[in-house]
Design a protein around this motif. Structure first.
Motif, PDB file in Angstrom:
ATOM      1  N   CYS A 169       0.834  -1.211   0.000  1.00 53.51           N
ATOM      2  CA  CYS A 169       0.000   0.000   0.000  1.00 53.51           C
ATOM      3  C   CYS A 169       0.867   1.259   0.000  1.00 53.51           C
ATOM      4  O   CYS A 169       0.564   2.229  -0.690  1.00 53.51           O
ATOM      5  CB  CYS A 169      -0.919   0.013   1.217  1.00 53.51           C
ATOM      6  SG  CYS A 169      -2.336  -1.058   1.053  1.00 53.51           S
TER       7      CYS A 169
ATOM      8  N   GLU B 246       2.241   2.218  -3.227  1.00 52.23           N
ATOM      9  CA  GLU B 246       1.133   2.437  -4.151  1.00 52.23           C
ATOM     10  C   GLU B 246       1.009   1.341  -5.199  1.00 52.23           C
ATOM     11  O   GLU B 246       0.593   1.573  -6.331  1.00 52.23           O
ATOM     12  CB  GLU B 246       1.242   3.824  -4.795  1.00 52.23           C
ATOM     13  CG  GLU B 246       1.159   4.942  -3.781  1.00 52.23           C
ATOM     14  CD  GLU B 246       1.333   6.323  -4.388  1.00 52.23           C
ATOM     15  OE1 GLU B 246       1.584   6.416  -5.605  1.00 52.23           O
ATOM     16  OE2 GLU B 246       1.208   7.290  -3.636  1.00 52.23           O
ATOM     17  N   SER B 247       1.409   0.123  -4.810  1.00 49.61           N
ATOM     18  CA  SER B 247       1.198  -1.025  -5.689  1.00 49.61           C
ATOM     19  C   SER B 247      -0.231  -1.520  -5.584  1.00 49.61           C
ATOM     20  O   SER B 247      -0.735  -2.165  -6.491  1.00 49.61           O
ATOM     21  CB  SER B 247       2.159  -2.157  -5.312  1.00 49.61           C
ATOM     22  OG  SER B 247       3.482  -1.763  -5.505  1.00 49.61           O
ATOM     23  N   SER B 248      -0.855  -1.241  -4.450  1.00 53.43           N
ATOM     24  CA  SER B 248      -2.238  -1.642  -4.231  1.00 53.43           C
ATOM     25  C   SER B 248      -2.950  -0.510  -3.502  1.00 53.43           C
ATOM     26  O   SER B 248      -2.361   0.172  -2.661  1.00 53.43           O
ATOM     27  CB  SER B 248      -2.292  -2.922  -3.403  1.00 53.43           C
ATOM     28  OG  SER B 248      -3.617  -3.323  -3.181  1.00 53.43           O
ATOM     29  N   THR B 249      -4.219  -0.304  -3.804  1.00 51.84           N
ATOM     30  CA  THR B 249      -4.970   0.761  -3.145  1.00 51.84           C
ATOM     31  C   THR B 249      -5.790   0.247  -1.977  1.00 51.84           C
ATOM     32  O   THR B 249      -6.126   1.003  -1.079  1.00 51.84           O
ATOM     33  CB  THR B 249      -5.905   1.452  -4.148  1.00 51.84           C
ATOM     34  OG1 THR B 249      -6.766   0.471  -4.741  1.00 51.84           O
ATOM     35  CG2 THR B 249      -5.093   2.143  -5.238  1.00 51.84           C
TER      36      THR B 249
ATOM     37  N   SER C  20      -0.552  -6.433  -9.175  1.00 48.90           N
ATOM     38  CA  SER C  20       0.021  -5.190  -9.688  1.00 48.90           C
ATOM     39  C   SER C  20       1.326  -5.482 -10.426  1.00 48.90           C
ATOM     40  O   SER C  20       1.987  -6.486 -10.179  1.00 48.90           O
ATOM     41  CB  SER C  20       0.249  -4.189  -8.556  1.00 48.90           C
ATOM     42  OG  SER C  20       1.052  -4.759  -7.564  1.00 48.90           O
TER      43      SER C  20
END
Length: 117
Positions: A43, A46-49, A70
């Protein structure tokens, strides 16, 4: 001198028993902590929201080797590290089981040879 040796062995036995008791829960907590940290890293980079989805992907990548969805550089490198970790963990488990069964087999042969003499 015998008393010193016996006392030293007793101390080692107590330490081994204590380590065995502490190892199990701490090992489980350590793995859970690592998976949560890996989810947070996904997170933060910012690889996953979605935080829960990031923890789920990190956990699944660690346990099954499935891919992280991602495609950025951080998630690919994390996936590679987790894949290596899962292979090493499985190999360690397989080696431990193999060594256990080989040791039992060798001890059984020693018992048979000792009874023949």
């Amino acid at each position: 001198m015998q008393k010193g040796k016996r006392h030293h062995g007793s101390h080692e036995t107590r330490a081994a028993i204590l380590a065995a008791h502490l190892d199990r829960p701490m090992g489980v907590l350590g793995v859970a902590f690592r998976l949560v940290v890996l989810g947070q890293l996904l997170c933060a980079m910012e690889s996953s929201t979605d935080y829960l989805a990031a923890i789920h992907e990190a956990t699944m990548a660690t346990i099954t080797g499935s891919g992280i969805t991602s495609t950025d550089a951080f998630s690919k490198s994390l996936q590679l590290v987790l894949a290596m970790y899962s292979v090493v963990s499985f190999a360690t488990l397989a080696g431990s089981l193999g060594a256990f069964f080989l040791q039992s087999q060798v001890e059984g042969k020693r018992g048979v040879n000792a009874s023949r003499h």
